[in-house]
Design an enzyme around this catalytic site. Structure first.
Site, short mmCIF file in Angstrom:
data_model
loop_
_atom_site.label_atom_id
_atom_site.label_comp_id
_atom_site.label_asym_id
_atom_site.label_seq_id
_atom_site.Cartn_x
_atom_site.Cartn_y
_atom_site.Cartn_z
N TYR A 147 6.55 3.45 0.93
CA TYR A 147 7.34 4.38 1.75
C TYR A 147 8.71 4.64 1.12
CZ TYR A 147 10.15 6.22 5.56
OH TYR A 147 11.01 6.99 6.30
N ARG A 154 11.48 12.30 -2.34
CA ARG A 154 11.84 13.34 -1.38
C ARG A 154 13.34 13.62 -1.42
NH1 ARG A 154 10.57 12.38 4.95
NH2 ARG A 154 11.63 10.42 4.46
N TYR A 207 20.96 5.82 7.06
CA TYR A 207 20.50 4.42 7.09
C TYR A 207 21.09 3.66 5.90
CZ TYR A 207 16.62 5.21 10.49
OH TYR A 207 15.85 5.49 11.59
N ARG A 220 16.10 14.13 13.64
CA ARG A 220 15.35 13.59 14.79
C ARG A 220 14.55 14.68 15.49
NH1 ARG A 220 14.97 8.35 13.79
NH2 ARG A 220 16.99 7.60 13.05
N GLU A 334 4.71 4.75 16.77
CA GLU A 334 5.60 5.89 16.53
C GLU A 334 5.03 7.09 17.28
OE1 GLU A 334 7.18 6.40 12.48
OE2 GLU A 334 6.72 8.52 12.68
C1 3EB Z 1 12.61 6.06 11.75
O1 3EB Z 1 13.19 6.44 12.74
C2 3EB Z 1 11.12 5.88 11.88
O2 3EB Z 1 10.27 9.34 6.59
O3 3EB Z 1 9.85 11.33 7.32
C3 3EB Z 1 10.16 8.69 11.52
C4 3EB Z 1 10.04 10.04 11.25
C5 3EB Z 1 10.24 7.78 10.49
C6 3EB Z 1 10.00 10.49 9.93
C7 3EB Z 1 10.06 10.12 7.50
C8 3EB Z 1 10.20 8.25 9.17
C9 3EB Z 1 10.08 9.60 8.89
O4 3EB Z 1 13.19 5.82 10.69
C10 3EB Z 1 10.35 6.33 10.76
#
Ligand code: 3EB
Length: 340
Positions: A147, A154, A207, A220, A334
């Site tokens: 991941y 990306r 993050y 989001r 999720e």
């Molecule tokens: C998170 O909140 C959960 O890598 O495109 C959610 C939606 C998550 C999209 C992505 C990852 C992705 O980090 C994981």
């Protein structure tokens, strides 16, 4: 009418059985078909339809199709390995990255091909991305989690196209049962988009480094304003949402608590309280969420997850439950959907 005032219908999608797809296609215009099925094959144009098969079902009984419908006549094509379909207002792009020991470079190239296509065809407003990643929590040949390897490629592609953090679309990055990495994107020619964050979660693109060399780049949610004067509300494409507050996973090992927090996160995200920052007010609650996918790491948790979701979603909502891995090894669930 000027371009900005032109009334454009919003995109739509429906879940259906794999064998019913041809009936739907015969009835109207279809931008493309995503089969959540028992094997992953490269995207293609089949019977005039953009078709992508994802390995997301353990057996044929679990398989379903997601059909993207539209109003205009659709043209299809291929560009550097990515397949596309467009109707003058919306573009659907599908691609696949073959299994490899290290995904960064191939992810960057595949994303570059897709982003280049959006530029070339003039669909510059990308509002939703889905990524299906086999062995998402396993290490690549260099010891980097797959991941995180994907996130690196990306982020590099977005950088090459000068995407600012506020311009990245909502996305899903989720496990799959095979086939390397498959993806599909939706973009619009003229829609006004707003990238929405959740005031109770850190923006994923911020993050900290502990989650990988490059942060996950996604919003989001993406708000797609309606241009119809008789329509009160726009669409909200809600990204994959998990049991995260701030940047931390909460409730490791506790499926019920993770489901509750994931639902609470979406409820807050689409609430007027959260959307006030964007001057959007449409009184949405979880009852307005539709076209929902619930990704569950352990099959044995699905009955509980389903019961909890049914208590909070509309009885009329279309919901699919999928048994796949989630992008952090401590996440058990999720959830994504669309406020349409
Ligand atoms: C998170 O909140 C959960 O890598 O495109 C959610 C939606 C998550 C999209 C992505 C990852 C992705 O980090 C994981």
């Amino acid at each position: 009418m000027t371009q900005a005032q032109q009334a454009v219908s919003l995109p739509g999608s429906i879940f259906t059985g794999l064998t019913e797809v041809s009936d739907i296609a015969a009835d109207g215009n279809v931008l493309g078909v995503v089969n959540y099925t028992t094997e992953c094959t490269g995207p293609r144009v089949e019977n005039g339809l953009l078709t992508l098969d994802l390995h997301m079902a353990a057996d044929a009984g679990e398989a379903f199709a997601e059909v993207w419908t539209t109003t205009g006549p659709v043209e299809t094509g291929e560009h550097h390995g990515v397949v596309y379909a467009h109707d003058g207002e919306y573009l659907l792009i599908a691609g696949r990255i073959a299994p490899t020991g290290r995904y960064t470079d191939d992810t960057r190239s595949a994303y570059v091909a897709a982003l280049d296509l959006m530029d070339t065809l003039g669909y510059k407003n990308c509002f939703r991305m889905w990524n299906f990643i086999n062995h998402i929590n396993a290490d690549n040949c260099e010891g980097l989690e797959i991941y995180r390897d994907f996130c690196k490629g990306r982020a590099e592609a977005f950088e090459l196209f000068h995407f600012g953090d506020q311009e990245v679309p909502s996305a899903t990055g989720i496990g799959s049962l095979g086939g390397g990495i498959a993806f599909y994107f939706l973009a619009s020619r003229s829609a006004a988009l707003t990238s929405v964050e959740n005031s109770k979660q850190m923006a994923a693109y911020h993050y900290p480094r502990q989650y990988g060399p490059r942060p996950p780049k996604f919003a989001r949610a993406t708000y797609l304003a309606s241009t119809h004067t008789d329509r009160r509300s726009g669409q909200i494409y809600v990204a994959g949402t998990a049991s995260i507050r701030g940047h931390e996973t909460l409730h490791a090992g506790d499926i019920a608590a993770q489901v509750k927090l994931s639902l609470d996160n979406i409820e807050h995200l689409i609430s007027d309280e959260n959307l006030a920052d964007y001057e959007i007010a449409q009184g949405n609650s979880l009852l307005d969420l539709d076209n929902i996918k619930v990704y569950v790491r352990h099959r044995s948790d699905i009955p509980l997850v389903r019961r909890m979701c049914e208590e909070r979603f509309s009885p009329n909502a279309r919901v699919q439950y999928l048994n796949v891995d989630v992008c952090r090894s401590d996440l058990l669930v999720e959830i994504e959907g669309v406020v349409a």
